[in-house]
Write a protein that holds these residues in place. Structure first.
Motif, mmCIF file in Angstrom:
data_model
loop_
_atom_site.group_PDB
_atom_site.id
_atom_site.type_symbol
_atom_site.label_atom_id
_atom_site.label_comp_id
_atom_site.label_asym_id
_atom_site.label_seq_id
_atom_site.Cartn_x
_atom_site.Cartn_y
_atom_site.Cartn_z
ATOM 1 N N GLY A 1 0.510 -0.708 -9.570
ATOM 2 C CA GLY A 1 -1.135 -0.532 -8.511
ATOM 3 C C GLY A 1 -1.339 -1.569 -7.183
ATOM 4 N N GLU B 1 -0.029 0.411 -4.687
ATOM 5 C CA GLU B 1 -0.823 1.131 -3.700
ATOM 6 C C GLU B 1 -1.705 0.509 -2.821
ATOM 7 N N LYS C 1 -5.387 2.477 -12.350
ATOM 8 C CA LYS C 1 -3.499 1.477 -12.367
ATOM 9 C C LYS C 1 -3.909 0.862 -13.312
#
Length: 408
Positions: A29, A32, A158
């Motif tokens: 997570g 990203e 996520k």
């Protein structure tokens, strides 16, 4: 460099950047999010002064954002010190992204995005976002859902991955083979939505289909010994080859028998045929068999000259390895072309009796066509009108209503 240039670089490099960041931080997570922050900064700074190495700039900026985020997490000070020291070892661009290099990081990213702990709709959204580089707005437009819905799916994905403790690593060879089917099915869903939109006022969403092709090419490069990967890529290429002739200038559908085959993309047909040949070396699976059917259409000069007997045999084989009511319905269409509508109608009526495609517009569409060929015009019209009521795609619905009207 303008916004379009930034987006183009991001689309090409996003998977490698997010994958490298995930390996670097150990947090999918965070990786990203950091990559998205780097893109936002690029949109501001690149129009003023474009970097000499855009991919390296994005990587270095995203790494700094990731380190900043970890630094703010007081419970992870030790890890931050380790990462900060690693970052200081070389220059900001010492980890450049080689545009010709595809490594196992991208493959690991694909398997994470398509992990079995995620629901199918989350897998699709996450794959398009972190592997394909599409924005939430682009994904929302492709699947005709609100942007917040897409954002919620990505966030949920996520969080689920983090809660499940999914490591950033390639599964072992045996497990990878077991999970490969899930990855392929996600790409298939993405391409199918692009090649025939489930709803809305467009028949095709080519930008979505071409993204699935790009991802399939990447997967084929990373898994060259998996025949079904090449089979899926062949199916995509051979199907997309017909896109230029499938719609009129106003966007209305053009049926197969009316298409100008000179407009087909013959380069895509050659690529698809090559991928099919690669897949055939170890025997064809479900995707390879579908690609073989698409190849039979692609090699025919007309509908009448198509080898329908071969297509019937291929559908029979597909029905044995991957049975489904849609396969049976498509077999009925091929049987109608090879042997006449009466034999095909019996197959369709058996499907109706089994109630395996209840609520689908596909069954009354095919049944209406068969009844029309048999001269049973009132029944055919009723079936096509029913199909139009059930069809969520406006373009397809208009074709069905036009056909029904001609049977009045």
């Amino acid at each position: 460099m303008d916004a379009a240039g930034v987006e183009a670089v991001w689309r090409i490099e996003s998977a490698r950047i997010v994958a490298a960041l995930t390996r670097f931080t150990g947090d999918f997570g965070l990786a990203e999010d950091a990559a998205q922050e780097a893109v936002a900064e690029a949109l501001v700074s690149w129009p003023l002064a474009a970097p000499a190495n855009p991919a390296g700039w994005l990587m270095a900026t995203a790494r700094r954002r990731a380190v900043d985020a970890i630094r703010r997490r007081t419970a992870l000070q030790d890890r931050y010190a380790l990462l900060a020291a690693d970052l200081a070892v070389g220059s900001a661009v010492d980890e450049e992204v080689d545009p010709d290099r595809i490594d196992d990081d991208v493959l690991a990213l694909m398997f994470i995005s398509c992990h079995p702990v995620l629901s199918p709709e989350v897998r699709v959204a996450l794959t398009l976002r972190v592997v394909g580089g599409l924005s939430s707005a682009e994904i929302a437009r492709a699947f005709l859902v609100p942007v917040p819905t897409v954002q919620a799916r990505i966030t949920r994905g996520k969080k689920t991955i983090a809660a499940a403790g999914v490591p950033f690593e390639l599964p072992a060879a045996g497990e990878r083979r077991e999970r490969l089917g899930g990855v392929l099915s996600v790409l298939y869903v993405i391409f199918t939505e692009g090649s025939t939109a489930t709803s809305g006022d467009r028949l095709l969403r080519p930008e979505v289909a071409y993204e699935a092709i790009r991802l399939a090419r990447t997967l084929a490069a990373l898994q060259p010994d998996e025949p079904e990967v090449h089979g899926l890529l062949a199916l995509f290429e051979l199907t997309a080859a017909r896109f230029p002739a499938r719609t009129a200038p106003d966007g209305s559908p053009v049926l197969l028998e009316d298409q100008d085959r000179r407009r087909w993309d013959f380069a895509a047909i050659r690529r698809g045929s090559a991928a099919l040949a690669t897949a055939s070396t170890r025997g064809l699976g479900p995707y390879g068999l579908q690609a073989a059917i698409a190849a039979a259409h692609a090699s025919a000069p007309s509908v009448e000259a198509t080898d329908w007997d071969r297509i019937v045999v291929l559908y029979e084989a597909l029905g044995r390895v991957a049975p489904s009511p849609v396969v049976e319905l498509n077999r009925a269409v091929a049987v109608a072309m090879a042997s006449g509508p009466a034999q095909a109608l019996a197959i369709v009526d058996e499907l109706i009796a089994s109630d395996r495609l209840a609520g689908s517009h596909l069954v009354p569409t095919v049944r209406g066509e068969l009844l029309a060929r048999l001269g049973r015009r009132p029944e055919a019209r009723a079936e096509l009108e029913l199909a139009a009521r059930l069809c969520p795609n406006q373009r397809e619905r208009s074709v069905l209503l036009h056909k029904a009207a001609t049977l009045g």
